[in-house]
Enzyme design. Structure first.
Site, PDB file in Angstrom:
ATOM      1  N   ILE A 137       0.845  -1.208   0.000  1.00 55.79           N
ATOM      2  CA  ILE A 137       0.000   0.000   0.000  1.00 55.79           C
ATOM      3  C   ILE A 137       0.873   1.248   0.000  1.00 55.79           C
ATOM      4  O   ILE A 137       1.735   1.405   0.864  1.00 55.79           O
ATOM      5  CB  ILE A 137      -0.911   0.038   1.257  1.00 55.79           C
ATOM      6  N   ASP A 202       4.796  -6.049  15.690  1.00 55.89           N
ATOM      7  CA  ASP A 202       4.920  -5.673  14.280  1.00 55.89           C
ATOM      8  C   ASP A 202       4.096  -4.409  14.002  1.00 55.89           C
ATOM      9  O   ASP A 202       4.575  -3.466  13.371  1.00 55.89           O
ATOM     10  CB  ASP A 202       4.446  -6.854  13.414  1.00 55.89           C
ATOM     11  N   LYS A 206       5.266  -0.431  12.868  1.00 56.34           N
ATOM     12  CA  LYS A 206       4.685   0.320  11.746  1.00 56.34           C
ATOM     13  C   LYS A 206       4.041   1.614  12.246  1.00 56.34           C
ATOM     14  O   LYS A 206       4.126   2.651  11.589  1.00 56.34           O
ATOM     15  CB  LYS A 206       3.670  -0.556  11.021  1.00 56.34           C
TER      16      LYS A 206
HETATM   17  N1  HSE Z   1       3.666 -10.448   9.500  1.00 49.98           N
HETATM   18  C1  HSE Z   1       3.352  -9.213   8.838  1.00 49.98           C
HETATM   19  C2  HSE Z   1       1.831  -9.130   8.751  1.00 49.98           C
HETATM   20  C3  HSE Z   1       4.002  -9.178   7.478  1.00 49.98           C
HETATM   21  O1  HSE Z   1       1.141 -10.098   9.099  1.00 49.98           O
HETATM   22  O2  HSE Z   1       1.323  -8.085   8.351  1.00 49.98           O
HETATM   23  C4  HSE Z   1       3.996  -7.822   6.830  1.00 49.98           C
HETATM   24  O3  HSE Z   1       4.679  -6.867   7.560  1.00 49.98           O
END
Ligand code: HSE
Ligand code: NDP
Length: 449
Positions: A137, A202, A206
């Site tokens: 994206i 994660d 971000k």
């Molecule tokens: N493990 C990450 C997700 C991969 O599920 O979005 C992409 O950053």
């Protein structure tokens, strides 16, 4: 073929993303050369094991276990190894030897971004990282360039595909968390260690990257409040659906106006939240990602698509490679990160949101009044209350049918107006200790309305 200048491209990593980048670079080389104005020559690919099977058919002579000679001989270095070291060292080497760099490494940027951007500033190089948040994206460039003249007020993002896949299947099929996680791993959405996905690490990485760009403020990972989805169960999903909501793991980046002595500030947080079913983010299904941006002048913008996947992510990486090539040809110094707003980052305790509190209480006279009183004392204002009663008849209990059995349990679902997190959590603690509450079933924030 047009006789373009040749730019040397080194690739570090040929896994899920890197192998697709190499494959597309070779397949569409002439077209990319026309767009970039330069021939992008892949001079080599650094890997750990050149003989390991790959997702794409790559010439064996391009694969090497020696990254350094590639790095020093390249105009553009693409880092797709992942992790912190040796990726950090290689990126710094590339910058210091005059290359522009492209990376998808959110973990590295969220933890060592300032060091890498500072190194690039020192030598006039540029760091490109479109793939580091929300995969394919386009969101980094819109925040960095397209919205640079606006004031971003709020971002709400579904930025982790694995957790969205899990929550979506729990919602639509009534599936159990553990079963769906196993499927997400099998389908390749989850990180090698799925803790990074399901515990929100994660998404927090971000969120730090997106908030830094949106608010022109360097946001360290430690300043991002993080909660994962491992506490979400089928009963919570059912209750959310019943109330017209869906549960999504959200990255919320918010600008908060100054008030009194408090200056304008920001909040960056990741947690599972209730989202109304008619909100655009509620219709993001499967492993897709979406980022909902609210800006002062532009209004509401929604960016949607594949947040992961080798070939999808390769699209964002190659867009960066073309940009890097164009910049290289134009010459001049790179554009540094804009972080001079330097807004203070509020701790979660100072954030206000709406909440939905689900309690199990004794179904006795006065209980509702006691609960309401505790909420009122804690400065938490009630917006809605729904009560359902589950009776558990006791053998030999001769109470008339019209009277509540002494061991009936009432489930109270309380929706609050906006409340301060600190007040809310203290109030929930008092409710739990009050003697009328048998169990605090769940406390979820409500976002998006
Ligand atoms: N493990 C990450 C997700 C991969 O599920 O979005 C992409 O950053
Ligand atoms: P993989 O684990 O699939 O691939 C990593 C590659 O790097 C492998 O080719 C590996 O070599 C190589 N490598 C690792 N360590 C070294 C080392 N020390 N020296 C040389 N080579 C090394 O990762 P992905 O392709 O999935 O991810 C790459 C980056 O992209 C990560 O930062 C990730 O967070 C990011 N990203 C990934 C997405 C996805 O959907 N996969 C989506 C968005 C971002 P070998 O093959 O020999 O083991």
């Amino acid at each position: 073929m047009t006789d373009y200048r040749r730019l040397r491209v080194a690739l570090l990593g040929a896994g899920a993303v890197g192998s697709q980048v190499a494959s597309l670079l070779r397949k569409h080389g002439d077209e990319l050369a026309d767009r970039a104005g330069a021939h992008l020559e892949l001079i080599g690919i650094a890997v750990r094991d050149p003989d390991a099977p790959r997702d794409a058919d790559l010439p064996r002579e391009l694969l090497t276990t020696a990254p350094e000679p590639l790095i020093v001989g390249a105009d553009i270095v693409i880092e797709l190894m992942g992790g912190i070291e040796p990726a950090r060292t290689y990126l710094l080497q590339a910058i210091n030897s005059g290359a522009d760099v492209v990376t998808a490494n959110k973990a590295l940027l969220a933890t060592h971004g300032p060091e890498i951007f500072e190194a690039a500033d020192q030598v006039g190089a540029q760091v490109y990282y479109e793939a580091a948040a929300a995969g394919a994206i386009p969101i980094i460039r819109p925040l960095r360039d397209s919205l640079a003249g606006d004031r971003v007020q709020r971002i709400m993002g579904i930025v982790n595909g694995t957790t969205n896949y899990i929550l979506d299947r729990m919602d639509s099929e009534g599936a159990e968390f553990a079963d769906v996680l196993a499927d997400a791993q099998r389908l390749g959405y989850a990180e090698a260690d799925p803790t990074a996905d399901v515990e929100g690490y994660d998404a927090a990485q971000k969120a730090a990257i997106l908030a830094s760009l949106a608010f022109h403020t360097s946001v360290p990972l430690e300043a991002v409040h993080r909660e994962g989805i491992t506490g979400i169960d089928k009963a919570m999903m059912d209750a959310a659906r019943h109330a017209g909501y869906v549960i999504k793991l959200l990255a919320v980046c918010e600008r908060l106006p100054g008030r009194g002595d408090r200056p304008e500030s920001i909040s960056v947080r990741v947690y599972p939240a209730l989202v109304r079913r008619d909100h655009p983010l509620a219709s993001v299904h499967g492993a897709n990602n979406a980022v909902f941006v609210q800006a002062e002048a532009a209004g509401n913008l929604m960016f949607y698509g594949a947040g992961a996947g080798g070939v999808q992510t390769a699209s964002a990486v190659l867009g960066d490679v073309v940009s890097a090539a164009r910049r290289h040809l134009a010459g001049g110094v790179g554009v540094g990160e804009s972080n001079r707003a330097n807004l203070p980052i509020l701790p979660i305790a100072n954030v206000t949101t709406r909440y939905q509190i689900t309690l199990e209480v004794d179904d006795q006279p006065g209980v509702l009044a006691t609960v309401a009183g505790i909420l009122s004392e804690g400065d938490v204002s009630i917006a809605t209350v729904e009560q359902t009663v589950r009776s558990e008849p006791v053998p030999g209990n001769g109470s008339p049918a019209s009277e509540p059995a002494s061991d009936s349990v009432a489930r109270l679902v309380i929706g609050t107006h906006k409340a301060l997190e600190q007040n809310l959590s203290e109030t929930v603690g008092r409710l739990a200790a009050s003697g009328v509450v048998e169990r605090v079933v769940s406390v979820l924030r409500v976002e998006g309305d």
